[in-house]
Every structure is written in structure tokens, then in C-alpha cells.
Design a protein around this motif. Sequence first.
Motif, PDB file in Angstrom:
ATOM      1  N   MET A   1       0.859  -1.186   0.000  1.00  0.00           N
ATOM      2  CA  MET A   1       0.000   0.000   0.000  1.00  0.00           C
ATOM      3  C   MET A   1       0.897   1.239   0.000  1.00  0.00           C
ATOM      4  SD  MET A   1      -2.961   1.166   2.731  1.00  0.00           S
ATOM      5  CE  MET A   1      -4.212   0.029   2.211  1.00  0.00           C
ATOM      6  N   LYS A   2       0.621   2.160  -0.874  1.00  0.00           N
ATOM      7  CA  LYS A   2       1.388   3.402  -0.941  1.00  0.00           C
ATOM      8  C   LYS A   2       0.939   4.357   0.161  1.00  0.00           C
ATOM      9  CE  LYS A   2       0.690   3.929  -5.595  1.00  0.00           C
ATOM     10  NZ  LYS A   2       0.696   4.729  -6.792  1.00  0.00           N
ATOM     11  N   ASN A   3       1.778   5.319   0.490  1.00  0.00           N
ATOM     12  CA  ASN A   3       1.442   6.295   1.525  1.00  0.00           C
ATOM     13  C   ASN A   3       0.165   7.063   1.196  1.00  0.00           C
ATOM     14  OD1 ASN A   3       3.567   5.585   3.138  1.00  0.00           O
ATOM     15  ND2 ASN A   3       4.900   7.210   2.441  1.00  0.00           N
ATOM     16  N   GLU A   4      -0.045   7.397  -0.091  1.00  0.00           N
ATOM     17  CA  GLU A   4      -1.255   8.124  -0.481  1.00  0.00           C
ATOM     18  C   GLU A   4      -2.500   7.273  -0.230  1.00  0.00           C
ATOM     19  OE1 GLU A   4       1.262   7.663  -2.887  1.00  0.00           O
ATOM     20  OE2 GLU A   4       2.221   9.603  -2.618  1.00  0.00           O
ATOM     21  N   ASP A   5      -2.386   5.974  -0.517  1.00  0.00           N
ATOM     22  CA  ASP A   5      -3.499   5.062  -0.272  1.00  0.00           C
ATOM     23  C   ASP A   5      -3.794   4.955   1.223  1.00  0.00           C
ATOM     24  OD1 ASP A   5      -3.646   4.545  -2.998  1.00  0.00           O
ATOM     25  OD2 ASP A   5      -2.460   2.699  -2.856  1.00  0.00           O
ATOM     26  N   LEU A   6      -2.763   4.882   2.012  1.00  0.00           N
ATOM     27  CA  LEU A   6      -2.907   4.794   3.467  1.00  0.00           C
ATOM     28  C   LEU A   6      -3.562   6.058   4.015  1.00  0.00           C
ATOM     29  CD1 LEU A   6      -2.365   3.090   5.987  1.00  0.00           C
ATOM     30  CD2 LEU A   6      -0.120   4.154   6.114  1.00  0.00           C
ATOM     31  N   LEU A   7      -3.151   7.210   3.493  1.00  0.00           N
ATOM     32  CA  LEU A   7      -3.748   8.474   3.930  1.00  0.00           C
ATOM     33  C   LEU A   7      -5.238   8.517   3.590  1.00  0.00           C
ATOM     34  CD1 LEU A   7      -3.350  11.252   5.204  1.00  0.00           C
ATOM     35  CD2 LEU A   7      -2.757  12.121   2.940  1.00  0.00           C
ATOM     36  N   LEU A   8      -5.602   8.112   2.386  1.00  0.00           N
ATOM     37  CA  LEU A   8      -7.010   8.070   2.013  1.00  0.00           C
ATOM     38  C   LEU A   8      -7.780   7.111   2.908  1.00  0.00           C
ATOM     39  CD1 LEU A   8      -9.405   8.820   0.231  1.00  0.00           C
ATOM     40  CD2 LEU A   8      -8.664   7.027  -1.362  1.00  0.00           C
TER      41      LEU A   8
END
Length: 86
Positions: A1-8
Motif C-alpha cells: 500500500m502506498k502512503n497516499e493510499d494509506l492516507l485516504l
Amino acid sequence: MKNEDLLLTAFVHKSYAADYAGDFVHNERLEFLGDAILSAIIAKLLYVMYPAHAESDLTLYKIALVRAENLAEVAKDIGLDKVILL
């Protein structure tokens, strides 16, 4: 999971994810982790700030501090109500 995905994911509530099945991963697992971290931080602060208090008192203080109503108020104060997807 990318950081952007985790943030979302952190901002997607389970109820919102249910309405948009397949499009969003909800934050329930992150909430579980966050609750544990918050509890540990509050416990340490209370332990340090009130060295003479009994464990039972510290537990009651911690419960009062991490009540859903108090956390919702803090979330609103810092603007989370404007970004969380409910």
C-alpha cells in the motif's frame, strides 16, 4: 500500500466504504491501531503527571479523556469533520 493510499484509508469511515463497495478501503483497522496508541500515550502522560495516584484513579481519568464525545470534539476543533468521509 502506498502512503497516499494509506492516507485516504485513514479518512474513509466504514459506512462510507459500504456505500461505495469496491472503491474504498475503510479505516477500521487503522482506528484499532490508533486507539491503542492513543491509550498508551494518555496512560504515560497520566502516569508521569500524577505519580501519587492509584492505578484505579488513572484508569478512570484515561477513560474520561478518551471518550468518543471528547475525541469527536477534538476532531471537530482540528477540522477532521471536513475531511473524513462518512
